[in-house]
Design an enzyme around this catalytic site. Structure first.
Site, PDB file in Angstrom:
ATOM      1  CE  LYS A 194       0.765  -4.013  -0.002  1.00  0.00           C
ATOM      2  NZ  LYS A 194      -0.554  -3.681   0.023  1.00  0.00           N
ATOM      3  CE  LYS A 247       2.976  -0.849   0.007  1.00  0.00           C
ATOM      4  NZ  LYS A 247       1.583  -1.230   0.323  1.00  0.00           N
TER       5      LYS A 247
END
Ligand code: PBG
Length: 327
Positions: A194, A247
């Site tokens: 992330k 992400k």
């Protein structure tokens, strides 16, 4: 011209083009992110995400019905509590917003699959994803709180938990506590890779979770790095992650590809709020064809190697797929 190879041959007819398609998109790979807010009778549109809403527990079933009718089988729940505090108590409270939502949703729509986002930023008064020590986020003191949060989600009915905080060691902490409580069959979808991204802007408005000082760069990843993605993914896998997530999605297709090639587990990608907002804004101005761009960007994420996709366009995509406009 004496051309033996003519790539255009396979592009001559729509049926043929579909037949030789290399990437297929299926509704069963889609997960819809959903915001649940404490209160009653709430259906609030998120201003930076037109078409996306915050629901209270009593209005949530209407949306769940629309999702299941559209053919979307899985949701990722995010909670917006009424009160926030230093300890993020709302995250792990037995009657917290996600816990309440799960109880109602599971009762009314038992066939949907419920994944919960496990993080503290929506619940802390300061908006950081962990416990503070001075102005630093204290990694090790945050782990038991995350584990406790995941356990309470599972006790309330979550089918899978998805830690998104980026603390080191959180997958192990969650796996251990779930196993101790005999939830060894509940999978962990780890937001392993992330990045610290400006594409989360609209989400933070949606969840009221922007940090009130500083930023998340001391725990989320630097977007210049790719080897670090492999390091993070390897660690999470070792700690017990079942699915690895990258992400955001669109600016990180190379990372999705690398993670997919290096690890033998399903890879998820999250097409985040800013990606949605950009398409919506341009479409609203008549500058792009929304459906065409949604189909193209979605196919690109799967082509890069994702097996699952979290997207705010899940419902529309499920419809496009069922009508044969993508697939
Ligand atoms: C919680 C969390 C965030 C997102 C998913 N989980 C926000 C953040 O890290 O600031 C972003 C999702 C999106 O932008 O759609 N930590």
């Amino acid at each position: 011209m004496n051309l033996v190879q003519r790539p255009r041959r396979l592009r001559t007819q729509p049926t043929l083009r579909k037949m030789v398609r290399e990437t297929r998109v299926d509704s069963s790979s889609l997960i819809y992110p959903l915001f649940v807010k404490e209160g009653k009778n709430i259906t609030e549109e998120i201003s930076a995400m037109p078409g996306q809403y915050r629901y209270s527990v009593d209005t949530l079933p209407y949306e769940l019905e629309r999702l299941s009718k559209a053919g979307v089988g899985a949701v990722m729940l995010f909670g917006i509590p009424e009160k926030k505090d230093e300890l993020a108590s709302g995250a792990w409270a037995e009657n917290g917003i996600v816990q309440q939502a799960l109880q109602t949703a599971k009762r009314q729509f038992p066939d949907l699959y419920y994944i919960t986002d496990v993080c503290l930023c929506e619940y802390t008064s300061h908006g950081h994803c962990g416990m503070l020590c001075g102005d630093q986020v204290d990694n090790d003191r945050t782990l038991p709180v995350l584990a406790k949060t995941a356990l309470s989600h599972v006790q309330a009915g979550a089918d899978m938990v998805a830690p998104s905080d980026m603390m080191d060691g959180r997958v192990a902490a969650i796996r251990t506590l779930l196993d101790q409580n005999h939830y060894e069959n509940i999978p962990i979808l780890s937001y392993a890779v992330k990045y610290s991204s400006a594409f989360y802007g609209p989400f933070r408005e949606a969840a009221g979770s922007a940090p009130c000082f500083g930023d998340r760069k001391s725990y989320q990843m630097d977007y210049h790095n790719k080897k670090e993605a492999v390091k993070e993914a390897a660690l999470d896998l070792k700690e017990g992650a079942d699915i690895l997530m990258v992400k955001p999605a669109l600016s990180y297709l190379d990372v999705i590809k690398t993670v997919e090639e290096r690890f033998d587990v399903p890879v998820a990608a999250y097409s985040v709020s800013g990606e949605y907002a950009m398409i919506k804004a341009a479409a609203k101005n008549g500058w792009i064809d929304e459906e065409a761009v949604v189909c193209e960007t979605t196919a690109s994420v799967f082509r890069a190697g994702a097996d699952l996709l979290l997207t705010y366009y899940a419902k529309e995509l499920a419809q496009f797929i069922s009508e044969g406009r993508i697939g």
